[in-house]
Design a protein around this motif. Structure first.
Motif, PDB file in Angstrom:
ATOM      1  N   LEU A 106       1.136  -1.461  -0.275  1.00  0.00           N
ATOM      2  CA  LEU A 106       0.432   0.113   0.178  1.00  0.00           C
ATOM      3  C   LEU A 106       1.011   1.050   0.166  1.00  0.00           C
ATOM      4  CD1 LEU A 106      -2.657  -1.126   2.406  1.00  0.00           C
ATOM      5  CD2 LEU A 106      -2.995  -0.171  -0.437  1.00  0.00           C
ATOM      6  N   ALA A 107       2.167   0.810   0.743  1.00  0.00           N
ATOM      7  CA  ALA A 107       2.651   2.112   0.521  1.00  0.00           C
ATOM      8  C   ALA A 107       3.672   2.434  -0.439  1.00  0.00           C
ATOM      9  CB  ALA A 107       4.443   2.228   2.285  1.00  0.00           C
ATOM     10  N   LYS A 108       3.795   1.811  -1.631  1.00  0.00           N
ATOM     11  CA  LYS A 108       3.938   1.851  -2.878  1.00  0.00           C
ATOM     12  C   LYS A 108       2.557   2.475  -3.895  1.00  0.00           C
ATOM     13  CE  LYS A 108       8.224  -0.590  -2.499  1.00  0.00           C
ATOM     14  NZ  LYS A 108       8.635  -2.354  -2.543  1.00  0.00           N
ATOM     15  N   LEU A 109       1.605   1.596  -3.270  1.00  0.00           N
ATOM     16  CA  LEU A 109       0.219   1.888  -4.559  1.00  0.00           C
ATOM     17  C   LEU A 109      -0.014   3.030  -3.910  1.00  0.00           C
ATOM     18  CD1 LEU A 109      -1.274  -1.433  -3.935  1.00  0.00           C
ATOM     19  CD2 LEU A 109      -0.205  -0.508  -5.750  1.00  0.00           C
ATOM     20  N   ALA A 110       0.386   3.408  -3.128  1.00  0.00           N
ATOM     21  CA  ALA A 110      -0.577   5.077  -2.773  1.00  0.00           C
ATOM     22  C   ALA A 110      -0.109   6.517  -3.556  1.00  0.00           C
ATOM     23  CB  ALA A 110      -0.456   5.440  -1.008  1.00  0.00           C
ATOM     24  N   PRO A 111      -0.659   7.381  -3.710  1.00  0.00           N
ATOM     25  CA  PRO A 111       0.010   8.785  -4.416  1.00  0.00           C
ATOM     26  C   PRO A 111       1.294   9.363  -3.298  1.00  0.00           C
ATOM     27  CG  PRO A 111      -2.051   9.096  -4.126  1.00  0.00           C
ATOM     28  CD  PRO A 111      -1.851   8.012  -3.523  1.00  0.00           C
ATOM     29  N   GLY A 112       1.723   9.284  -4.632  1.00  0.00           N
ATOM     30  CA  GLY A 112       3.456  10.350  -3.801  1.00  0.00           C
ATOM     31  C   GLY A 112       5.143   9.596  -3.765  1.00  0.00           C
ATOM     32  N   ASP A 113       6.314   9.674  -4.465  1.00  0.00           N
ATOM     33  CA  ASP A 113       6.718   8.781  -4.336  1.00  0.00           C
ATOM     34  C   ASP A 113       7.760   8.979  -3.242  1.00  0.00           C
ATOM     35  OD1 ASP A 113       7.599  11.459  -4.816  1.00  0.00           O
ATOM     36  OD2 ASP A 113       8.040  10.559  -6.980  1.00  0.00           O
ATOM     37  N   HIS A 114       7.335  10.575  -1.643  1.00  0.00           N
ATOM     38  CA  HIS A 114       7.779  10.038  -0.628  1.00  0.00           C
ATOM     39  C   HIS A 114       7.770   8.565  -0.187  1.00  0.00           C
ATOM     40  CE1 HIS A 114       3.231  11.336  -0.482  1.00  0.00           C
ATOM     41  NE2 HIS A 114       3.379  10.426   0.710  1.00  0.00           N
ATOM     42  N   GLU A 115       8.715   8.782   1.484  1.00  0.00           N
ATOM     43  CA  GLU A 115       8.319   7.663   2.316  1.00  0.00           C
ATOM     44  C   GLU A 115       6.658   7.763   2.710  1.00  0.00           C
ATOM     45  OE1 GLU A 115      12.557   5.762   3.588  1.00  0.00           O
ATOM     46  OE2 GLU A 115      12.805   7.441   4.559  1.00  0.00           O
ATOM     47  N   LYS A 116       6.743   6.763   2.854  1.00  0.00           N
ATOM     48  CA  LYS A 116       5.007   5.440   3.122  1.00  0.00           C
ATOM     49  C   LYS A 116       5.280   5.156   4.476  1.00  0.00           C
ATOM     50  CE  LYS A 116       3.999   6.751  -0.852  1.00  0.00           C
ATOM     51  NZ  LYS A 116       3.245   6.559  -1.622  1.00  0.00           N
ATOM     52  N   GLN A 117       4.257   4.692   5.623  1.00  0.00           N
ATOM     53  CA  GLN A 117       4.266   4.259   6.643  1.00  0.00           C
ATOM     54  C   GLN A 117       2.924   4.311   6.896  1.00  0.00           C
ATOM     55  OE1 GLN A 117       5.711   5.355  10.596  1.00  0.00           O
ATOM     56  NE2 GLN A 117       7.744   4.282   9.118  1.00  0.00           N
ATOM     57  N   VAL A 118       2.410   2.904   6.485  1.00  0.00           N
ATOM     58  CA  VAL A 118       0.720   1.849   7.018  1.00  0.00           C
ATOM     59  C   VAL A 118       0.332   1.322   8.060  1.00  0.00           C
ATOM     60  CG1 VAL A 118      -1.346   1.075   5.615  1.00  0.00           C
ATOM     61  CG2 VAL A 118       0.330   1.522   4.500  1.00  0.00           C
ATOM     62  N   LEU A 119      -0.012   1.736   9.218  1.00  0.00           N
ATOM     63  CA  LEU A 119      -0.930   1.398  10.302  1.00  0.00           C
ATOM     64  C   LEU A 119      -2.641   0.972   9.989  1.00  0.00           C
ATOM     65  CD1 LEU A 119      -1.483   1.914  13.391  1.00  0.00           C
ATOM     66  CD2 LEU A 119      -2.560   4.015  12.777  1.00  0.00           C
ATOM     67  N   PHE A 120      -2.881  -0.045  10.110  1.00  0.00           N
ATOM     68  CA  PHE A 120      -3.633  -1.363  10.406  1.00  0.00           C
ATOM     69  C   PHE A 120      -4.792  -0.731  11.092  1.00  0.00           C
ATOM     70  CE2 PHE A 120      -0.916  -3.104   6.645  1.00  0.00           C
ATOM     71  CZ  PHE A 120      -1.498  -2.453   5.695  1.00  0.00           C
ATOM     72  N   LEU A 121      -6.093  -1.283  10.840  1.00  0.00           N
ATOM     73  CA  LEU A 121      -7.040  -1.074  12.373  1.00  0.00           C
ATOM     74  C   LEU A 121      -8.261  -1.802  11.779  1.00  0.00           C
ATOM     75  CD1 LEU A 121      -5.857   2.625  12.468  1.00  0.00           C
ATOM     76  CD2 LEU A 121      -5.770   1.284  14.178  1.00  0.00           C
ATOM     77  N   ASN A 122      -9.863  -1.570  12.619  1.00  0.00           N
ATOM     78  CA  ASN A 122     -10.536  -2.598  12.008  1.00  0.00           C
ATOM     79  C   ASN A 122     -11.724  -2.284  10.551  1.00  0.00           C
ATOM     80  OD1 ASN A 122      -9.979  -4.666  13.653  1.00  0.00           O
ATOM     81  ND2 ASN A 122      -9.595  -3.370  14.876  1.00  0.00           N
TER      82      ASN A 122
END
Ligand code: PLP
Length: 451
Positions: A106-122
């Motif tokens: 998801l970090a790679k697919l989300a818009p923008g070529d900056h560094e991203k992180q992802v948190l998951f919830l319910n």
């Protein structure tokens, strides 16, 4: 009229559904609403079969949750595989690879070529709550700005952020503090005599005035915007408006959050709706169709913002469960393999074409709008006054149900008919569903004697 896929052989509810409905009334509070008065037995692709053997074409997709189709074989297979290995360890107890793999993809697919992180919830609401928490931690500010007619959930904070008073907020106060509501772009209800360009400027000026009159920008942690309003009536804003708001956020160090919970995962013909507006959000909330029916949601965002919270400050017992992650990974595979973005675009064209033809026929259709396969009709009593017509939408939905089509209303006034069919729907099923909408309209308009 007999159809190939839709087949309602009983009254609704049928005999078995009637029995279940009685038990439901006894043991489940009415506060949990339900649309069609029946119960599912089986679901596959875009077809639902109820406990009495009636079959329905699904134009609701569990309110935008089933873009990849009911019980998609890829998702079912991944879940079976996961159940045989382990079901739940709690990511904050012993971590597991599917969480990492999903975050990375998801970090790679989300818009923008900056560094991203992802948190998951319910749930969606939990994702929105966490986006606000993260933005507050990062900015050390408290204010949250949302938009009129927006929907963000039913928890205390997200209910506060949501617009429609009845049924979402009525008698549920006091609400969470520091939530401010700004006007949203609404092309159909643009003031008379104003050109589209003038309206863009007007609404952006209103936003600037709002930051003067309602809350100071230096106190705002986050602006949370649906790129296309879902519950609010599938309102598609102008590119100038979305870009203008994002730019103002940038100028003031406000975290711009795109709430993609209903719009994401190919619904609008792109993976995320915000891509249509050429805006790169700081944070994005995702859920619904990401998990193809498994309860999973997430916050995707700039690494430096996501890193603001300290260990233990984010998460939850079931947050980002292995089953949810595996389902979401299978959905991402399906989006690539079956080009669901393209499917969303093509379905949208077909639906809009049919809706526009209906608008030529019926004066009670005030507006037909959409982005990809997120399409809707806004009904009015009079095209001049644009007075909302809720009654007709309720009647169309009922008439469609009786003929074997499940569809939904939306909008502050409940006067919008919207469709969220699985994107794996076949051409034949889609055409049959649209035929049913046409027949339901015919029946509803003659029952209510309107045109
Ligand atoms: C844009 C948006 N945000 C948030 C939510 C809340 O999601 P949930 O019902 O999973 O809490 C929804 C649900 O419809 C939504 O459409």
């Amino acid at each position: 009229m007999s159809y190939k896929f839709a087949n309602v052989k009983t009254e609704l509810p049928g005999p078995k559904a009637k029995e279940l409905l009685e038990r439901r009334k006894q043991y489940v509070p009415k506060g949990v609403s339900n649309g069609i008065p029946t119960f599912v037995e089986k679901a596959q692709g875009a077809i639902l079969t109820d406990v009495d053997g009636n079959t329905f074409i699904d134009f609701a997709g569990a309110i935008g949750t089933i873009n990849a189709g009911h019980c998609a074989p890829e998702v079912v297979e991944a879940l079976h595989d996961q159940v045989d290995k382990y079901i739940h360890t709690g990511f904050n107890v012993m971590m597991y690879e599917p969480y990492i793999e999903l975050a990375e993809r998801l970090a790679k697919l989300a818009p923008g070529d900056h560094e991203k992180q992802v948190l998951f919830l319910n749930s969606g609401a939990e994702a929105v709550e966490n986006a606000v928490k993260i933005a507050r931690k990062y900015t050390k500010r408290q204010g949250v700005v949302v938009f009129s007619r927006g929907f963000h959930g039913r928890t205390l904070l997200t209910m506060t952020m949501t617009s429609k008073v009845k049924p979402y907020k009525f008698e549920f106060g006091p609400f969470a503090p520091e939530v401010y509501k700004a006007p949203y772009h609404y092309e159909y209800r643009r003031p008379e005599g104003m050109s589209a360009e003038q309206y863009d400027q007007y609404i952006l000026n209103e936003f600037k005035t709002f930051l003067q009159g309602d809350v100071a920008p230096e106190n705002v942690a986050a602006v949370v915007m649906e790129p296309v309003q879902g519950e609010g009536g599938f309102v598609v804003p102008s590119k100038t408006f979305v870009q203008g708001v994002a730019e103002i956020c940038k100028q003031h160090g406000i975290v711009f959050v795109a709430d993609e919970i209903q719009t994401g995962f190919s619904r609008t013909g792109k993976l995320f709706a915000i891509e249509h507006f050429d805006v790169v959000p700081d944070l994005m909330t995702v859920s619904k169709s990401m998990g193809a029916g498994l309860p999973i949601s997430g916050v995707i965002g700039r690494k430096e913002i996501m890193e603001a919270a300290n260990p233990g400050e984010l998460g939850g017992t079931y947050a980002g469960s292995p089953l949810g992650c595996r389902a979401a990974l299978a959905v991402l595979d399906m989006i690539e393999k079956h080009d669901l973005n393209e499917k969303g675009r093509i379905i949208g064209e077909k639906v809009m074409d049919r809706f526009n033809r209906l608008a030529d026929k019926y004066d009670i259709i005030g507006d037909v709008r959409g982005l990809g396969a997120m399409c809707a009709i806004e009904f009015v009593k009079d095209r001049q006054t644009k007075e909302p017509n809720k009654e007709i939408v309720g009647t169309i939905v009922n008439e469609a149900n009786k003929r074997g089509l499940i569809t939904l209303s939306a909008g502050l006034f409940g006067n919008v008919l919207r469709v969220l069919m699985p994107l794996v729907i076949t051409d034949e099923q889609l055409e049959e569903g649209l035929d049913i909408i046409e027949e339901a309209m015919e029946a509803a308009t003659s029952a209510l004697q309107v045109h």
